[in-house]
Design a protein around this motif. Structure first.
Motif, PDB file in Angstrom:
ATOM      1  N   ARG A   1       0.855  -1.193   0.000  1.00 27.71           N
ATOM      2  CA  ARG A   1       0.000   0.000   0.000  1.00 27.71           C
ATOM      3  C   ARG A   1       0.888   1.239   0.000  1.00 27.71           C
ATOM      4  NH1 ARG A   1      -3.009  -4.007  -0.344  1.00 27.71           N
ATOM      5  NH2 ARG A   1      -5.180  -3.989   0.285  1.00 27.71           N
ATOM      6  N   ILE A   2       0.526   2.203  -0.800  1.00 25.02           N
ATOM      7  CA  ILE A   2       1.283   3.452  -0.882  1.00 25.02           C
ATOM      8  C   ILE A   2       0.827   4.367   0.252  1.00 25.02           C
ATOM      9  CG2 ILE A   2       1.807   5.479  -2.291  1.00 25.02           C
ATOM     10  CD1 ILE A   2       1.070   3.652  -4.760  1.00 25.02           C
ATOM     11  N   VAL A   3       1.762   4.697   1.147  1.00 26.97           N
ATOM     12  CA  VAL A   3       1.413   5.569   2.268  1.00 26.97           C
ATOM     13  C   VAL A   3       1.851   7.005   2.040  1.00 26.97           C
ATOM     14  CG1 VAL A   3       1.341   3.726   3.984  1.00 26.97           C
ATOM     15  CG2 VAL A   3       3.482   4.949   3.595  1.00 26.97           C
ATOM     16  N   SER A   4       2.795   7.224   1.117  1.00 26.02           N
ATOM     17  CA  SER A   4       3.280   8.565   0.851  1.00 26.02           C
ATOM     18  C   SER A   4       4.093   8.551  -0.433  1.00 26.02           C
ATOM     19  CB  SER A   4       4.147   9.052   2.016  1.00 26.02           C
ATOM     20  OG  SER A   4       4.454  10.416   1.881  1.00 26.02           O
ATOM     21  N   ARG A   5       4.402   9.751  -0.912  1.00 26.48           N
ATOM     22  CA  ARG A   5       5.282   9.892  -2.072  1.00 26.48           C
ATOM     23  C   ARG A   5       6.345  10.923  -1.749  1.00 26.48           C
ATOM     24  NH1 ARG A   5       0.548   8.737  -5.372  1.00 26.48           N
ATOM     25  NH2 ARG A   5       0.983   6.773  -6.408  1.00 26.48           N
ATOM     26  N   VAL A   6       7.552  10.679  -2.224  1.00 26.74           N
ATOM     27  CA  VAL A   6       8.668  11.609  -2.073  1.00 26.74           C
ATOM     28  C   VAL A   6       9.248  11.802  -3.476  1.00 26.74           C
ATOM     29  CG1 VAL A   6      10.923  12.006  -1.013  1.00 26.74           C
ATOM     30  CG2 VAL A   6       9.173  10.711   0.236  1.00 26.74           C
ATOM     31  N   ASN A   7       9.094  13.008  -4.016  1.00 25.43           N
ATOM     32  CA  ASN A   7       9.505  13.268  -5.391  1.00 25.43           C
ATOM     33  C   ASN A   7       8.851  12.236  -6.298  1.00 25.43           C
ATOM     34  OD1 ASN A   7      11.108  15.555  -4.713  1.00 25.43           O
ATOM     35  ND2 ASN A   7      12.678  14.151  -3.973  1.00 25.43           N
ATOM     36  N   ASP A   8       9.610  11.430  -7.001  1.00 27.90           N
ATOM     37  CA  ASP A   8       9.040  10.423  -7.900  1.00 27.90           C
ATOM     38  C   ASP A   8       9.118   9.026  -7.309  1.00 27.90           C
ATOM     39  OD1 ASP A   8       8.535  12.421  -9.788  1.00 27.90           O
ATOM     40  OD2 ASP A   8      10.532  12.220 -10.667  1.00 27.90           O
ATOM     41  N   TYR A   9       9.108   8.927  -5.991  1.00 24.43           N
ATOM     42  CA  TYR A   9       9.220   7.647  -5.297  1.00 24.43           C
ATOM     43  C   TYR A   9       7.998   7.388  -4.437  1.00 24.43           C
ATOM     44  CZ  TYR A   9      14.077   7.031  -6.602  1.00 24.43           C
ATOM     45  OH  TYR A   9      15.224   6.828  -7.318  1.00 24.43           O
ATOM     46  N   ASP A  10       7.595   6.112  -4.353  1.00 24.80           N
ATOM     47  CA  ASP A  10       6.535   5.684  -3.447  1.00 24.80           C
ATOM     48  C   ASP A  10       7.144   5.182  -2.157  1.00 24.80           C
ATOM     49  OD1 ASP A  10       4.567   6.127  -5.355  1.00 24.80           O
ATOM     50  OD2 ASP A  10       4.454   4.022  -5.965  1.00 24.80           O
ATOM     51  N   VAL A  11       6.482   5.486  -1.067  1.00 28.78           N
ATOM     52  CA  VAL A  11       6.764   4.865   0.224  1.00 28.78           C
ATOM     53  C   VAL A  11       5.621   3.881   0.420  1.00 28.78           C
ATOM     54  CG1 VAL A  11       7.094   5.207   2.689  1.00 28.78           C
ATOM     55  CG2 VAL A  11       7.854   6.968   1.078  1.00 28.78           C
TER      56      VAL A  11
ATOM     57  N   PHE B   1      10.811   1.572  -0.369  1.00 29.14           N
ATOM     58  CA  PHE B   1      10.970   2.870  -1.006  1.00 29.14           C
ATOM     59  C   PHE B   1      11.479   2.598  -2.407  1.00 29.14           C
ATOM     60  CE2 PHE B   1      13.423   6.878  -1.600  1.00 29.14           C
ATOM     61  CZ  PHE B   1      12.411   7.785  -1.320  1.00 29.14           C
ATOM     62  N   GLU B   2      10.647   2.944  -3.412  1.00 29.40           N
ATOM     63  CA  GLU B   2      11.047   2.680  -4.784  1.00 29.40           C
ATOM     64  C   GLU B   2      10.329   3.626  -5.743  1.00 29.40           C
ATOM     65  OE1 GLU B   2      10.434  -1.502  -5.179  1.00 29.40           O
ATOM     66  OE2 GLU B   2       8.425  -1.392  -4.373  1.00 29.40           O
ATOM     67  N   PRO B   3      10.851   3.797  -6.962  1.00 29.14           N
ATOM     68  CA  PRO B   3      10.234   4.731  -7.903  1.00 29.14           C
ATOM     69  C   PRO B   3       8.762   4.399  -8.166  1.00 29.14           C
ATOM     70  CG  PRO B   3      12.386   4.063  -8.714  1.00 29.14           C
ATOM     71  CD  PRO B   3      12.070   3.188  -7.525  1.00 29.14           C
ATOM     72  N   THR B   4       7.951   5.447  -8.251  1.00 28.73           N
ATOM     73  CA  THR B   4       6.541   5.281  -8.578  1.00 28.73           C
ATOM     74  C   THR B   4       6.421   4.481  -9.874  1.00 28.73           C
ATOM     75  OG1 THR B   4       5.977   7.355  -7.494  1.00 28.73           O
ATOM     76  CG2 THR B   4       4.416   6.541  -9.138  1.00 28.73           C
ATOM     77  N   GLY B   5       5.519   3.506  -9.870  1.00 26.62           N
ATOM     78  CA  GLY B   5       5.307   2.673 -11.049  1.00 26.62           C
ATOM     79  C   GLY B   5       6.110   1.395 -11.067  1.00 26.62           C
ATOM     80  N   THR B   6       6.963   1.177 -10.052  1.00 24.50           N
ATOM     81  CA  THR B   6       7.763  -0.042  -9.993  1.00 24.50           C
ATOM     82  C   THR B   6       6.866  -1.224  -9.623  1.00 24.50           C
ATOM     83  OG1 THR B   6       9.734   1.190  -9.330  1.00 24.50           O
ATOM     84  CG2 THR B   6       9.714  -1.178  -8.846  1.00 24.50           C
ATOM     85  N   LEU B   7       6.913  -2.271 -10.428  1.00 25.78           N
ATOM     86  CA  LEU B   7       6.118  -3.473 -10.150  1.00 25.78           C
ATOM     87  C   LEU B   7       6.688  -4.247  -8.961  1.00 25.78           C
ATOM     88  CD1 LEU B   7       5.316  -4.998 -13.648  1.00 25.78           C
ATOM     89  CD2 LEU B   7       3.665  -4.391 -11.877  1.00 25.78           C
TER      90      LEU B   7
END
Length: 132
Positions: free
Chosen positions: A21-31, A101-107
Motif C-alpha cells: 500500500r502506498i502511504v506517501s510519495r517523495v519526489n518520484d518515489y513511493d513509500v 521505497f522505490e520509484p513510482t510505477g515499480t512493479l
C-alpha cells in the motif's frame, strides 16, 4: 498526503499479504508498506534499487549475484538495499511488516520474474484506502 501517517494504523487497515500500500510519495518515489508471510518469488528490478525497512517481525532476502546465492536476514528495525539487477526472493516464515521505497510505477514482481503465485499481488502499489 499532507497529513501525518501512522504506519501501525496504515498496516492495520488491510489484511492482504504481499500487496503493498502506498502511504506517501517523495519526489518520484513511493513509500509503501506491506504485510508479508511465507515466500514472495525470485525477481529482479533492472533499473532501480529496492529499499527495505522491517517494521515488525523478520524478513529474509535470498540474493543471486556473481553466480552464487546468499541470504540476508533483517530483524525489526533493520534496513537493506537490493541493488538494481540483482535477483532476489524475500521471505518471512513467521510473518513481517515492511516498508519499501522505490520509484513510482515499480512493479512488486520486478521486470524479470518467475511465475507469479496466486498469493502475490503483482502491482505498482495500491492506494492505502483501496481494499482496506
Amino acid at each position: 498526503m499532507n497529513e501525518p501517517i501512522d504506519l501501525q494504523s496504515a498496516l492495520a487497515s488491510f489484511t492482504d499479504l504481499w500487496s503493498p500500500r502506498i502511504v506517501s510519495r517523495v519526489n518520484d518515489y513511493d513509500v509503501r508498506v506491506a504485510k508479508v508471510a511465507g515466500d514472495h518469488l525470485w525477481h529482479a528490478h533492472d533499473d532501480t534499487d529496492e529499499f527495505f525497512l522491517v517494521l515488525d517481525g523478520e524478513l529474509t532476502i535470498a540474493l543471486r549475484e556473481d553466480g552464487s546465492e546468499r541470504a540476508v536476514t533483517l530483524p525489526k528495525g533493520a534496513v537493506f538495499v537490493v541493488p538494481r539487477g540483482v535477483e532476489h526472493k524475500p521471505s518471512a516464515p513467521g510473518g513481517a511488516s515492511i516498508l519499501m521505497f522505490e520509484p513510482t510505477g515499480t512493479l512488486s514482481v520486478g521486470d524479470r520474474h518467475e511465475d507469479v503465485p496466486h498469493h502475490v499481488d503483482a502491482t505498482t502499489g495500491r492506494p492505502l484506502t483501496s481494499g482496506a
